[in-house]
Write an enzyme that holds these catalytic residues in place. Structure first.
Site, PDB file in Angstrom:
ATOM      1  N   GLY A  42       0.862  -1.180   0.000  1.00 42.96           N
ATOM      2  CA  GLY A  42       0.000   0.000   0.000  1.00 42.96           C
ATOM      3  C   GLY A  42       0.895   1.225   0.000  1.00 42.96           C
ATOM      4  N   LEU A  43       0.323   2.364   0.325  1.00 37.54           N
ATOM      5  CA  LEU A  43       1.139   3.581   0.313  1.00 37.54           C
ATOM      6  C   LEU A  43       2.348   3.425   1.211  1.00 37.54           C
ATOM      7  CD1 LEU A  43      -1.512   6.413   0.313  1.00 37.54           C
ATOM      8  CD2 LEU A  43      -0.069   5.614  -1.545  1.00 37.54           C
ATOM      9  N   ALA A  44       2.142   2.858   2.401  1.00 31.81           N
ATOM     10  CA  ALA A  44       3.243   2.759   3.350  1.00 31.81           C
ATOM     11  C   ALA A  44       4.298   1.770   2.875  1.00 31.81           C
ATOM     12  CB  ALA A  44       2.705   2.356   4.724  1.00 31.81           C
ATOM     13  N   HIS A 266     -16.788   6.188  10.351  1.00 29.73           N
ATOM     14  CA  HIS A 266     -16.900   7.305   9.414  1.00 29.73           C
ATOM     15  C   HIS A 266     -18.360   7.690   9.236  1.00 29.73           C
ATOM     16  CE1 HIS A 266     -16.387   9.803   5.939  1.00 29.73           C
ATOM     17  NE2 HIS A 266     -15.092   9.616   5.938  1.00 29.73           N
ATOM     18  N   ARG A 337     -14.762  13.303  12.445  1.00 28.35           N
ATOM     19  CA  ARG A 337     -15.598  12.144  12.151  1.00 28.35           C
ATOM     20  C   ARG A 337     -16.305  11.575  13.368  1.00 28.35           C
ATOM     21  NH1 ARG A 337     -11.347   9.450   7.883  1.00 28.35           N
ATOM     22  NH2 ARG A 337     -11.822  11.007   6.296  1.00 28.35           N
ATOM     23  N   GLU A 453      -1.024   2.322   8.342  1.00 26.27           N
ATOM     24  CA  GLU A 453      -2.174   2.087   9.226  1.00 26.27           C
ATOM     25  C   GLU A 453      -1.904   0.977  10.238  1.00 26.27           C
ATOM     26  OE1 GLU A 453      -5.959   1.890   7.184  1.00 26.27           O
ATOM     27  OE2 GLU A 453      -7.007   1.278   9.004  1.00 26.27           O
ATOM     28  N   LEU A 469      -3.298   8.955   4.364  1.00 27.95           N
ATOM     29  CA  LEU A 469      -2.441   8.913   3.172  1.00 27.95           C
ATOM     30  C   LEU A 469      -1.149   9.659   3.481  1.00 27.95           C
ATOM     31  CD1 LEU A 469      -5.098   9.552   0.359  1.00 27.95           C
ATOM     32  CD2 LEU A 469      -4.361   7.413   1.393  1.00 27.95           C
TER      33      LEU A 469
HETATM   34  C1  LIG Z   1     -12.839   3.765   1.345  1.00 25.11           C
HETATM   35  C2  LIG Z   1     -11.686   4.440   2.014  1.00 25.11           C
HETATM   36  C3  LIG Z   1     -11.357   5.745   1.691  1.00 25.11           C
HETATM   37  C4  LIG Z   1     -10.282   6.387   2.302  1.00 25.11           C
HETATM   38  N1  LIG Z   1     -10.014   7.666   1.961  1.00 25.11           N
HETATM   39  C5  LIG Z   1      -8.961   8.289   2.544  1.00 25.11           C
HETATM   40  C6  LIG Z   1      -8.621   9.629   2.195  1.00 25.11           C
HETATM   41  O1  LIG Z   1      -9.272  10.261   1.370  1.00 25.11           O
HETATM   42  N2  LIG Z   1      -7.555  10.195   2.790  1.00 25.11           N
HETATM   43  C7  LIG Z   1      -6.795   9.529   3.705  1.00 25.11           C
HETATM   44  O2  LIG Z   1      -5.836  10.087   4.185  1.00 25.11           O
HETATM   45  N3  LIG Z   1      -7.091   8.255   4.043  1.00 25.11           N
HETATM   46  C8  LIG Z   1      -8.157   7.620   3.494  1.00 25.11           C
HETATM   47  N4  LIG Z   1      -8.448   6.330   3.862  1.00 25.11           N
HETATM   48  C9  LIG Z   1      -7.535   5.592   4.745  1.00 25.11           C
HETATM   49  C10 LIG Z   1      -6.330   5.114   3.963  1.00 25.11           C
HETATM   50  O3  LIG Z   1      -6.709   4.721   2.672  1.00 25.11           O
HETATM   51  C11 LIG Z   1      -5.624   3.933   4.602  1.00 25.11           C
HETATM   52  O4  LIG Z   1      -5.454   4.145   5.957  1.00 25.11           O
HETATM   53  C12 LIG Z   1      -4.247   3.748   3.994  1.00 25.11           C
HETATM   54  O5  LIG Z   1      -4.339   3.697   2.599  1.00 25.11           O
HETATM   55  C13 LIG Z   1      -3.569   2.502   4.520  1.00 25.11           C
HETATM   56  O6  LIG Z   1      -2.364   2.310   3.802  1.00 25.11           O
HETATM   57  P1  LIG Z   1      -1.341   1.193   4.203  1.00 25.11           P
HETATM   58  O7  LIG Z   1      -0.231   1.287   3.226  1.00 25.11           O
HETATM   59  O8  LIG Z   1      -1.005   1.326   5.639  1.00 25.11           O
HETATM   60  O9  LIG Z   1      -2.122  -0.185   4.048  1.00 25.11           O
HETATM   61  P2  LIG Z   1      -2.899  -0.849   2.812  1.00 25.11           P
HETATM   62  O10 LIG Z   1      -3.058   0.063   1.678  1.00 25.11           O
HETATM   63  O11 LIG Z   1      -4.108  -1.476   3.407  1.00 25.11           O
HETATM   64  O12 LIG Z   1      -1.927  -1.985   2.313  1.00 25.11           O
HETATM   65  C14 LIG Z   1      -1.718  -3.166   3.000  1.00 25.11           C
HETATM   66  C15 LIG Z   1      -0.807  -4.023   2.172  1.00 25.11           C
HETATM   67  O13 LIG Z   1      -0.348  -5.096   2.970  1.00 25.11           O
HETATM   68  C16 LIG Z   1      -0.497  -6.303   2.292  1.00 25.11           C
HETATM   69  N5  LIG Z   1      -0.663  -7.332   3.303  1.00 25.11           N
HETATM   70  C17 LIG Z   1      -1.444  -7.304   4.415  1.00 25.11           C
HETATM   71  N6  LIG Z   1      -1.298  -8.426   5.121  1.00 25.11           N
HETATM   72  C18 LIG Z   1      -0.408  -9.185   4.456  1.00 25.11           C
HETATM   73  C19 LIG Z   1       0.154 -10.471   4.683  1.00 25.11           C
HETATM   74  N7  LIG Z   1      -0.182 -11.187   5.740  1.00 25.11           N
HETATM   75  N8  LIG Z   1       1.027 -10.945   3.781  1.00 25.11           N
HETATM   76  C20 LIG Z   1       1.370 -10.227   2.673  1.00 25.11           C
HETATM   77  N9  LIG Z   1       0.880  -9.010   2.424  1.00 25.11           N
HETATM   78  C21 LIG Z   1       0.001  -8.503   3.298  1.00 25.11           C
HETATM   79  C22 LIG Z   1      -1.666  -6.110   1.373  1.00 25.11           C
HETATM   80  O14 LIG Z   1      -1.599  -7.008   0.298  1.00 25.11           O
HETATM   81  C23 LIG Z   1      -1.425  -4.657   0.943  1.00 25.11           C
HETATM   82  O15 LIG Z   1      -0.488  -4.635  -0.096  1.00 25.11           O
HETATM   83  C24 LIG Z   1      -9.530   5.697   3.257  1.00 25.11           C
HETATM   84  C25 LIG Z   1      -9.851   4.389   3.593  1.00 25.11           C
HETATM   85  C26 LIG Z   1     -10.958   3.782   3.006  1.00 25.11           C
HETATM   86  C27 LIG Z   1     -11.349   2.422   3.480  1.00 25.11           C
END
Ligand SMILES: Cc1cc2nc3c(=O)[nH]c(=O)nc-3n(C[C@H](O)[C@H](O)[C@H](O)COP(=O)(O)OP(=O)(O)OC[C@H]3O[C@@H](n4cnc5c(N)ncnc54)[C@H](O)[C@@H]3O)c2cc1C
Ligand code: SF4
Ligand code: FES
Lengths: 666, 251
Positions: A42-44, A266, A337, A453, A469
């Site tokens: 994901g982004l992180a 939300h 929220r 997250e 994000l």
């Molecule tokens: C509908 C929606 C809209 C949103 N809109 C906004 C917004 O407008 N602005 C904002 O700031 N935030 C928003 N958020 C929140 C934000 O999108 C998320 O908090 C953020 O994108 C999380 O990013 P991340 O990289 O931490 O995790 P994620 O993007 O959830 O990525 C997780 C990654 O880990 C991998 N993974 C997980 N477990 C395993 C495992 N066991 N083995 C291998 N791979 C694994 C997955 O495949 C994925 O690649 C929104 C959230 C939702 C639900």
């Protein structure tokens, strides 16, 4: 265990800069010898993997998705915050810091949040350089809009697809490192355990989801960027496969889970329509820039709407209660929220709800359409425009701003929200809780880092819109690539870790036994049915409003459900094949354990703060009542073992710059 | 509603595969197409049969994971809509619906309706990026981009990488996908530096992956859930021609 947040000394605004120029570095030739595992794209995760690869580390990156671009971040809609002050509206690093600390109801670490605000501007620069097509004004400069809990316009966006565009930027940077051989990408690989050698995180066990085989991977350090656990509630706005397994498995190995009960509900989601429902759809917070939230003043009107005898637009202006504007005049529809969600729930609980279930309020765009229509007419030199012209022009502006959101709403509900007010209700959306990390984003397990997250670090008890994000990209581009050096600098003479070590063999066989265990129950009920039941318990007793009695009851219910799961689960197929049911079984088993811990945490926290609302602790007006004397701490839980109580470790929150006050948006 | 489903079942890549017929009695019009599959899978599990494997994640039309051919059309009958956003109100009581995986040489079937689309990742890896490292780029607003240009770039960047364009094309060409990425980046001033090399490398990789040639059938545009325009293909062709003829760009 003494929890050390490792917050650098010095004045808040200088901590990060000073620390960065004094932290241990890993020389380029040594980076080439060090391996890092990044789980999650994901982004992180994608930003971290790409940046670490650029620095010279050998990165192995994992996702259970079929492509890194599918991570749940892709679904983020509304925008990303940054303290650029392009609008000259008084924004600054300090203000973003302050808004975030206050928005989080004073349950986050000042130093982390300040750093987040400091690097926010660089994120926008980086993304633009990568080709992220943010919205722009006619002069060619970047456009911004407002999000909740702030009085400035600091949210950058790309229509309602900001997450998609940012993730594609990070995915492209990651793809470049893959093509250069600096990142090895493992798609369709799910991490199922953490391997520890001599007390340090040294690898993972992952299942190849196509062949079903368990595989071992080693590295000098492991980074988790595996997202949030909102799906413990079954129904949420998260993508279907979001889960807690990676994080929870590390908790089973000794990592601490911090503030697990802090979940975000939300306020603006499409209401539930039936039992078969698989997920809920968010209507972005950005809509509250233009949407006015209301419910009928008269219960008779609400009932008539529920029974289909009246429509929202039949209710005259004087019979509408724009309750957010009424209760919170200073922030109006843009309150945070948690505040907006509780206000909507209160209206529905009092009998003013509008969907057939009684669980919905309206979000209305009529006023905005008219305002935009008039302004555009005048810009186009149309004097005395008629009503139809105004509406047509106004609707066009709404389309430009929120195009895909209205289309999405119409696809799901069959209604055009430009013509009739949108129906919305709160839904689970985000989890502020997560793995405990110090200032370096390192968990209490040496060599195990957590970003995005899946850590707990920046949002306290409530996250402000458009800040997830920002945090994911801040962690991945601008924090972890530096702070991971504090650990790896001590590992430069550690040779490559062998996967033949007994620790790897043991972890692999434990994982195999666990999976075979699910297959061997051979009961009658599907994984999905257990997940739904767990979700209902969590939503009912550990959702928007909680109390000691309900939580105590819920804990027992979850334990009973776990017992039933172990005796009556049915998972078809075998281990050594493509088997989505088996994947789900392992995830739901972990959700149950996490669910119980969330309940324990919610019970422990005898106060209301942010998204954690204990009905016993509220003011006369129904606002959250914090207890700073008793609970200004991070609750970090250590797994106690099967059937044993988890152990609480506290990290006191010390506020040197802001003074916690009662949060007011009036 | 009562619905009859004819679904492609294939145990793994080696299996030959066949259609199986399933009858559902309790479908409601508010259900999404995938929720209907959830209900069917629950029934299969109750009978201790193997549920149908299908891919999905966001169920909001943005992740690009869902991938089914419904009654001969990738993502089904509704224009500009992914399978996950299709609702049963689009169908009638008594309908028979045929569901198959995306079919293309470069997208081998893994199980039932699940295909391997990693070829798309490799195309992006071949050049679908701007070569900047994380660091200290110039201030975002020091590079104004005309609003129309940013919007055109955005429209191309809206591609979700689902592969419906490939499944729709009689030649299984990936030109719409590739051209969308090339347009997204090449339209922006930041992307101009590598524009020619990008077009050449991505087209070369597309050919290596076994996607077919574009013969202007335009079925891709008609089935694309994000309504990516075939104008992008024309733009890619221009870019490619100008880069292939008399250019010294190294690929
Ligand atoms: C509908 C929606 C809209 C949103 N809109 C906004 C917004 O407008 N602005 C904002 O700031 N935030 C928003 N958020 C929140 C934000 O999108 C998320 O908090 C953020 O994108 C999380 O990013 P991340 O990289 O931490 O995790 P994620 O993007 O959830 O990525 C997780 C990654 O880990 C991998 N993974 C997980 N477990 C395993 C495992 N066991 N083995 C291998 N791979 C694994 C997955 O495949 C994925 O690649 C929104 C959230 C939702 C639900
Ligand atoms: S161009 Fe359209 S059909 Fe092709 S991958 Fe992109 S979104 Fe899917
Ligand atoms: S499931 Fe994400 S686009 Fe269909």
């Amino acid at each position: 265990m003494k929890l050390d947040g490792k917050i650098p000394a010095g004045a808040l605004a200088e901590k990060w800069t000073k620390y960065r120029s004094s932290m241990p570095l890993v020389a380029p030739h040594n980076k080439l010898r060090l391996d890092v595992i990044v789980v999650g794209t994901g982004l992180a995760g994608a930003s971290a993997a790409a940046s670490l690869g650029e620095l010279g580390y050998n990165v192995k990156c994992f996702t259970f998705h079929d492509s890194p671009r599918r991570a749940h971040s892709i679904a983020a809609q509304g925008g990303i915050n940054a303290a650029k002050n392009y609008r000259n509206d008084g924004d600054s690093v300090h203000r973003l810091f302050y808004d975030t600390i206050k928005g989080g109801d004073y349950r986050a670490r000042e130093a982390n949040v300040h750093r987040l605000a400091e690097v926010s501007g660089s994120i926008i620069d980086q993304c633009v350089a990568q080709g992220v097509p943010f919205a722009r004004e006619y002069g060619g400069l970047l456009d911004t809009r407002s999000f909740g809990g702030t009085q400035v316009q600091r949210t950058f966006y790309a229509k309602g697809q900001t997450g998609q565009q940012l993730l594609i930027g990070a995915y492209q940077a990651l793809s470049r490192q893959i093509s250069l051989g600096k990142v090895q990408m493992y798609n369709r690989h799910e991490m199922l355990d953490l391997v520890m050698v001599d007390g340090k995180a040294r690898g993972i066990i992952a299942r190849n989801l196509v062949t079903g085989k368990l595989e071992r991977f080693s590295a000098h350090a492991v980074v988790l960027a595996t997202g949030g656990y909102g799906n413990v509630f079954y129904l949420s706005t998260n993508a279907m496969t979001c889960n807690v397994t990676a994080a929870w498995r590390t908790v089973r190995r000794g990592a601490l889970m911090a503030n697990p009960c802090f979940t975000q509900i939300h306020p603006t989601c499409i209401p539930v329509s039936g039992d078969y429902q698989s997920k809920l759809t968010l209507m972005s917070e950005s809509l509250r820039n233009d949407g006015r939230v209301w419910a009928p003043k008269k219960k008779e009107d609400a009932q008539a709407i529920r029974e289909g005898r009246k429509k929202g637009k039949d209710i005259p202006e004087e019979d509408r209660d724009y309750f957010l504007e009424r209760k919170y005049p200073a922030f109006g529809n843009l309150v945070p929220r948690d505040v907006a969600s509780r206000a909507s729930k209160a209206m529905c609980d009092a009998g003013h709800g509008v969907a057939p279930t009684g669980l919905a309020v309206f979000m209305d765009f009529a006023a905005a359409i008219e305002r935009y229509g008039r302004s555009r007419a005048s810009a186009q030199g149309i004097h005395n425009p008629d009503k139809d012209t105004i509406t047509a022009l106004g609707e066009k502006v709404i389309d430009e701003k929120y195009d895909n959101l209205f289309a999405m709403y119409e696809k799901i509900t069959g209604e055009n929200a430009k013509k009739t007010p949108m129906k919305i209700y709160p839904a689970v959306h985000y989890t502020m809780g997560g793995l405990w990390v110090d200032y370096n984003l390192q968990t209490n397990i040496p060599g195990l880092f957590a970003t995005g997250e899946c850590n707990f670090s920046d949002h306290g008890a409530n996250r402000l819109g458009a800040s997830a994000l920002m945090q994911g990209l801040a962690d991945g581009y601008f924090v972890l690539p530096y702070t991971i050096g504090t650990f790896l600098a001590g590992e430069i003479s550690t040779p490559r870790i062998s996967t033949d070590l007994p620790e790897f063999a043991a972890a692999e066989s434990e994982t195999r036994a666990r999976l075979l265990g699910f297959l061997s129950v051979n009961g009658k009920q599907s994984v999905e049915s257990f997940h739904r039941r767990l979700g209902r318990i969590m939503w009912e007793y550990c959702g928007m409003a909680r109390n000691a009695e309900g939580l105590t009851k819920a804990r027992k219910m979850v334990q009973d459900l776990q017992a039933e799961f172990q005796s009556d689960l049915f998972v078809p197929g075998t281990l050594d094949e493509f088997n989505p049911e088996l994947e789900k079984a392992a995830r739901v088993a972990d959700f149950m354990e996490l669910g119980e811990l969330m309940i324990v945490d919610a019970l422990n926290r005898n106060e209301s703060c942010g998204g954690h609302f204990r009905t016993e602790y509220q003011t006369e007006e129904g606002e959250a009542m914090r207890d700073d004397e008793g609970y200004a701490y991070v609750a970090a839980w250590e797994y106690g073992g099967m059937g044993k109580e988890p152990v609480l470790h506290r990290e006191d929150l010390i506020f040197e710059t802001v003074k916690p006050t009662s949060r007011s948006y009036k | 509603m009562k619905i009859t489903l004819k679904v492609w079942r294939q145990k793994d890549a080696k299996d030959k595969g066949r259609f199986e017929t399933y009858k559902l009695d309790n479908v409601t019009e508010h259900m999404s197409f995938l929720e209907m599959f959830d209900v069917l899978n629950e029934e299969l599990i109750q009978k201790k049969e193997t549920p149908i494997a299908f891919e999905h994640d966001c169920r909001e039309g943005i992740c690009g994971t869902c991938s089914m051919v419904i009654n001969g059309r990738p993502h089904g009958p509704l224009q500009g809509t992914t399978a996950c956003q299709l609702h049963m109100r689009m169908f009638n009581d008594g309908d028979t619906i045929v569901v198959e995986p995306f079919r293309a040489r470069a997208f081998p079937v893994l199980c039932d309706l699940v295909v391997d689309r990693s070829a798309f990742d490799r195309i992006i890896q071949s050049g679908g990026f701007i070569s900047v490292n994380t660091g200290q780029p110039q201030d975002a607003n020091s590079l104004p981009v005309p609003k129309e240009v940013a919007e055109a770039s955005f429209s191309a960047a809206a591609c979700i990488g689902c592969g419906a364009c490939v499944a729709a094309c009689p030649n299984a060409s990936a030109m719409l996908f590739v051209s969308a990425k090339v347009s997204h980046l090449n339209l922006l001033p930041q992307g101009k530096v590598e524009a020619k090399r990008r077009a050449q490398s991505m087209v070369k990789q597309m050919d290596l992956e076994g996607f077919g040639n574009c013969s202007n059938v335009t079925a891709c545009e008609a089935e694309c859930p994000k309504e990516i325009s075939i104008k992008n293909i024309a733009r890619l062709n221009r870019e490619y021609m100008s880069s292939a003829v008399g250019s010294e760009t190294e690929v």
